[in-house]
Design a protein around this motif. Structure first.
Motif, PDB file in Angstrom:
ATOM      1  N   HIS A   1     -19.938 -19.675 -41.425  1.00 38.42           N
ATOM      2  CA  HIS A   1     -20.713 -20.084 -42.589  1.00 38.42           C
ATOM      3  C   HIS A   1     -21.791 -21.071 -42.138  1.00 38.42           C
ATOM      4  O   HIS A   1     -21.528 -21.922 -41.271  1.00 38.42           O
TER       5      HIS A   1
ATOM      6  N   THR B   1     -24.884 -23.532 -44.157  1.00 40.43           N
ATOM      7  CA  THR B   1     -25.537 -23.946 -45.391  1.00 40.43           C
ATOM      8  C   THR B   1     -26.812 -24.699 -45.036  1.00 40.43           C
ATOM      9  O   THR B   1     -26.770 -25.622 -44.212  1.00 40.43           O
TER      10      THR B   1
ATOM     11  N   GLU C   1     -33.151 -25.124 -49.222  1.00 38.17           N
ATOM     12  CA  GLU C   1     -34.336 -24.284 -49.349  1.00 38.17           C
ATOM     13  C   GLU C   1     -35.530 -25.004 -48.728  1.00 38.17           C
ATOM     14  O   GLU C   1     -35.733 -26.208 -48.951  1.00 38.17           O
TER      15      GLU C   1
ATOM     16  N   SER D   1     -26.886  -8.204 -48.412  1.00 42.41           N
ATOM     17  CA  SER D   1     -26.810  -8.927 -49.678  1.00 42.41           C
ATOM     18  C   SER D   1     -25.539  -8.503 -50.397  1.00 42.41           C
ATOM     19  O   SER D   1     -25.010  -7.420 -50.139  1.00 42.41           O
TER      20      SER D   1
ATOM     21  N   TRP E   1     -34.403 -19.208 -51.272  1.00 45.87           N
ATOM     22  CA  TRP E   1     -33.099 -19.000 -51.911  1.00 45.87           C
ATOM     23  C   TRP E   1     -32.644 -17.550 -51.806  1.00 45.87           C
ATOM     24  O   TRP E   1     -31.446 -17.260 -51.706  1.00 45.87           O
TER      25      TRP E   1
ATOM     26  N   ALA F   1     -30.109 -16.065 -49.023  1.00 52.65           N
ATOM     27  CA  ALA F   1     -28.652 -16.199 -49.042  1.00 52.65           C
ATOM     28  C   ALA F   1     -28.020 -14.812 -48.947  1.00 52.65           C
ATOM     29  O   ALA F   1     -28.271 -13.937 -49.793  1.00 52.65           O
TER      30      ALA F   1
ATOM     31  N   GLU G   1     -25.241 -12.297 -45.952  1.00 54.48           N
ATOM     32  CA  GLU G   1     -24.484 -12.295 -44.706  1.00 54.48           C
ATOM     33  C   GLU G   1     -25.320 -11.602 -43.642  1.00 54.48           C
ATOM     34  O   GLU G   1     -25.944 -10.569 -43.919  1.00 54.48           O
TER      35      GLU G   1
ATOM     36  N   ARG H   1     -22.274 -16.044 -42.853  1.00 55.59           N
ATOM     37  CA  ARG H   1     -22.649 -16.098 -44.271  1.00 55.59           C
ATOM     38  C   ARG H   1     -23.546 -17.306 -44.491  1.00 55.59           C
ATOM     39  O   ARG H   1     -23.154 -18.444 -44.189  1.00 55.59           O
ATOM     40  N   LEU H   2     -24.724 -17.044 -45.013  1.00 56.32           N
ATOM     41  CA  LEU H   2     -25.717 -18.101 -45.240  1.00 56.32           C
ATOM     42  C   LEU H   2     -25.742 -18.497 -46.710  1.00 56.32           C
ATOM     43  O   LEU H   2     -25.884 -17.646 -47.588  1.00 56.32           O
ATOM     44  N   LYS H   3     -25.614 -19.797 -46.936  1.00 60.00           N
ATOM     45  CA  LYS H   3     -25.747 -20.338 -48.293  1.00 60.00           C
ATOM     46  C   LYS H   3     -27.006 -21.192 -48.313  1.00 60.00           C
ATOM     47  O   LYS H   3     -27.252 -21.966 -47.380  1.00 60.00           O
ATOM     48  N   VAL H   4     -27.788 -21.062 -49.362  1.00 57.58           N
ATOM     49  CA  VAL H   4     -29.040 -21.819 -49.486  1.00 57.58           C
ATOM     50  C   VAL H   4     -28.942 -22.744 -50.687  1.00 57.58           C
ATOM     51  O   VAL H   4     -28.705 -22.276 -51.809  1.00 57.58           O
ATOM     52  N   LEU H   5     -29.131 -24.025 -50.439  1.00 55.35           N
ATOM     53  CA  LEU H   5     -29.083 -25.016 -51.507  1.00 55.35           C
ATOM     54  C   LEU H   5     -30.471 -25.216 -52.099  1.00 55.35           C
ATOM     55  O   LEU H   5     -31.454 -25.334 -51.380  1.00 55.35           O
TER      56      LEU H   5
END
Lengths: 112, 111
Positions: free
Chosen positions: A10, A12, A15, A39, A83, A86, A88, A107-111
């Motif tokens: 993972h 994070t 943006e 996605s 954004w 976000a 994988e 897995r990429l999460k974008v805040l």
């Protein structure tokens, strides 16, 4: 034996920040290397590929990757994450034979 | 070109039932693959084919069978479905040394 390792399960990022996803491979010669994005609920879409020549390859959606033979790496980069990035991300290789080997994905999460 | 088409998109099976996942590609690709994707495990190769009439096992073939009677079609057969076969299945195709193209996946649940 051929293998692909994505050390980060993972990641994070905020943006607008830069992004680097790591990929290391094991193969005796120069492999064909790929990055795919998935996605949620979708299939895999090719971002970019490296076969030979220039070690810095450009892909779609503003992504690029650099092949470093000395480090057996093919890291994916993007200068400013959106954004919508976000998802994988999968690194893959093949040697020209039937084998098409994937890493376990990041897995990429974008805040916001 | 439609690319790689998989059907169905979703399916719920009862333990012991059988089904066939369909995969068709219209790009005249010689290589075709079936993968399963489980959370955190990446993609595992089930079966592959290097051309019509030629198939071989991948990493996780148990409980599955395939055939490749034409260049276009590569169906995956599940006999006696088990809960361990609950997964997302992807079909892919490739031409020579080029990249693989993927279908949209089949989400299978065995209950």
């Amino acid at each position: 034996a051929q293998s692909v390792t994505q050390p980060d399960i993972h990641i994070t990022v905020s943006e607008g920040a830069s992004l680097e996803l790591r990929c290391n491979y094991s193969y005796g010669a120069t492999p064909y290397l790929f990055w795919y994005v998935q996605s949620p609920g979708q299939g895999l879409q090719l971002l970019l590929k490296y076969f030979s020549g220039d070690t810095l390859v450009q892909g779609i959606k503003g992504f690029e990757a650099e092949f470093k033979r000395s480090q057996s790496s093919f890291n994916l980069r993007k200068p400013s994450v959106h954004w919508s990035d976000a998802a994988e991300y999968f690194c893959a290789l093949h040697s020209g034979t039937y084998k098409y080997i994937f890493g376990t994905g990041t897995r990429l999460k974008v805040l916001a | 070109n439609a690319g790689v088409t998989q059907t169905p998109k979703f399916r719920i099976l009862k333990i012991g039932q059988s089904m066939t996942l369909q995969c068709t590609q219209d790009m005249n690709h010689n290589y075709m693959y079936w993968y399963r994707q489980d959370p955190g495990m990446g993609l595992k190769l089930i079966y592959y084919s290097v051309g019509a009439g030629i198939t071989d096992k991948g990493e996780v073939p148990n409980g599955y069978n395939v055939s490749r009677s034409t260049t276009e079609d590569f169906p995956l057969r599940l006999e006696l479905a088990a809960p361990s076969q609950t997964s997302v299945y992807f079909c892919a195709s490739r031409l020579g040394a080029e990249e693989a193209f993927f279908g949209q996946g089949t989400r299978l649940t065995v209950v």
